[in-house]
Design a protein around this motif. Structure first.
Motif, PDB file in Angstrom:
ATOM      1  N   UNK A  63      51.121  43.784  61.263  1.00 49.36           N
ATOM      2  CA  UNK A  63      50.956  43.461  59.845  1.00 49.36           C
ATOM      3  C   UNK A  63      50.342  44.651  59.117  1.00 49.36           C
ATOM      4  N   UNK A  64      50.774  44.891  57.881  1.00 45.97           N
ATOM      5  CA  UNK A  64      50.211  46.001  57.103  1.00 45.97           C
ATOM      6  C   UNK A  64      49.008  45.548  56.286  1.00 45.97           C
ATOM      7  N   UNK A  65      48.812  44.256  56.212  1.00 45.70           N
ATOM      8  CA  UNK A  65      47.696  43.693  55.466  1.00 45.70           C
ATOM      9  C   UNK A  65      47.702  42.192  55.637  1.00 45.70           C
ATOM     10  N   UNK A  66      46.710  41.528  55.086  1.00 39.73           N
ATOM     11  CA  UNK A  66      46.653  40.065  55.139  1.00 39.73           C
ATOM     12  C   UNK A  66      46.157  39.542  53.801  1.00 39.73           C
ATOM     13  N   UNK A  67      46.508  38.301  53.530  1.00 39.76           N
ATOM     14  CA  UNK A  67      45.950  37.602  52.391  1.00 39.76           C
ATOM     15  C   UNK A  67      44.979  36.555  52.905  1.00 39.76           C
ATOM     16  N   UNK A  68      43.800  36.474  52.297  1.00 37.19           N
ATOM     17  CA  UNK A  68      42.779  35.514  52.742  1.00 37.19           C
ATOM     18  C   UNK A  68      42.165  34.832  51.524  1.00 37.19           C
ATOM     19  N   UNK A  69      42.100  33.514  51.579  1.00 37.84           N
ATOM     20  CA  UNK A  69      41.485  32.758  50.503  1.00 37.84           C
ATOM     21  C   UNK A  69      40.171  32.151  50.944  1.00 37.84           C
ATOM     22  N   UNK A  70      40.218  30.865  51.317  1.00 36.85           N
ATOM     23  CA  UNK A  70      39.006  30.152  51.689  1.00 36.85           C
ATOM     24  C   UNK A  70      38.314  30.689  52.923  1.00 36.85           C
ATOM     25  N   UNK A  71      39.062  31.337  53.808  1.00 39.93           N
ATOM     26  CA  UNK A  71      38.429  31.884  55.015  1.00 39.93           C
ATOM     27  C   UNK A  71      37.645  33.150  54.697  1.00 39.93           C
ATOM     28  N   UNK A  72      37.940  33.755  53.553  1.00 36.97           N
ATOM     29  CA  UNK A  72      37.218  34.949  53.098  1.00 36.97           C
ATOM     30  C   UNK A  72      36.125  34.559  52.107  1.00 36.97           C
ATOM     31  N   UNK A  73      36.545  33.862  51.058  1.00 36.99           N
ATOM     32  CA  UNK A  73      35.590  33.375  50.057  1.00 36.99           C
ATOM     33  C   UNK A  73      35.202  31.944  50.408  1.00 36.99           C
ATOM     34  N   UNK A  74      34.471  31.819  51.507  1.00 36.95           N
ATOM     35  CA  UNK A  74      34.064  30.517  52.043  1.00 36.95           C
ATOM     36  C   UNK A  74      33.250  29.746  50.998  1.00 36.95           C
ATOM     37  N   UNK A  75      33.666  28.513  50.715  1.00 35.81           N
ATOM     38  CA  UNK A  75      33.000  27.715  49.680  1.00 35.81           C
ATOM     39  C   UNK A  75      31.507  27.560  49.934  1.00 35.81           C
TER      40      UNK A  75
END
Length: 218
Positions: free
Chosen positions: A175-187
């Motif tokens: 992979x050249x990159x990843x997208x992260x939502x809740x696992x990065x910006x943990x509530x």
């Protein structure tokens, strides 16, 4: 329209697209300085966030050192609003052929969403800068490895299901990159008073990708 120059060098140094959905400007101002301090440089505000264009414009003004993009762009109308707000890149959950040429004309990198090998190949041939493999949460690292076996020239950005435990594996398989939502910006960690824990969380993720990413974008 603002200068929409996207920094590929900054992205390649920390190839994570941090996805922010449903956030307020107060939350952004509290956590983005921590995000930047940890070495990250790319943030996507989804267009279905209330006041998304205002948030994009504010972030462009206050944090010029990072890439600020628009996510959940599904139509030409979404694209125009995002571009007018100063978005520096475009992310979609789908393939809408209508928005590829306008993105190129505006100089905006586009990461369209696709899942099957056929969709991924189509997105790439339409001019994707990288293909957002979504939703990857149901398929995982093995799927990315399998897709890249025959389609090894296509740049993939798996999104969904990427967390601090497996992020390094996605880079190891290509992979050249990843997208992260809740696992990065943990509530739980983006609440007031959790700044030190959030900083440690970001540092952990950054450490997991250091030295394992190989392919780069642009």
């Amino acid at each position: 329209m603002k200068n929409n120059s996207f920094s590929w060098d900054a992205f390649n140094d920390a190839p994570v697209v941090g996805i922010m959905r449903g956030v307020t400007i107060d939350t952004i101002h509290r956590i983005i300085p921590i995000y930047i301090k940890a070495g990250f440089s790319t943030v996507e505000i989804t267009m279905n966030t209330e006041g998304a264009t205002d948030l994009i414009a504010e972030m462009r003004s206050v944090y010029p050192q990072i890439n600020v993009g628009a996510g959940t762009v599904c139509s030409l109308e979404d694209l125009q609003k995002a571009a007018d707000a100063g978005a520096q890149f475009i992310v979609t959950p789908i393939i809408n052929e209508e928005i590829f040429a306008p993105c190129k004309a505006l100089g905006l990198p586009i990461f369209p969403g696709a899942l099957t090998p056929t969709e991924i190949y189509k997105a790439w041939t339409l001019g994707a800068d990288a293909v957002k493999v979504f939703p990857c949460s149901q398929f995982g690292v093995g799927y990315i490895k399998d897709v890249l076996a025959p389609l090894n020239t296509i740049k993939l950005l798996p999104t969904g299901g990427v967390d601090k435990k497996n992020i390094g594996e996605f880079f190891k398989v290509g992979a050249v990159g990843v997208g992260m939502g809740g696992s990065l910006f943990d509530k739980a960690l983006i609440q007031p008073g959790k700044e030190l824990e959030l900083e440690a969380h970001f540092a952990h993720i950054k450490a997991e990708i250091k030295g394992v990413q190989e392919p780069t974008l642009a």
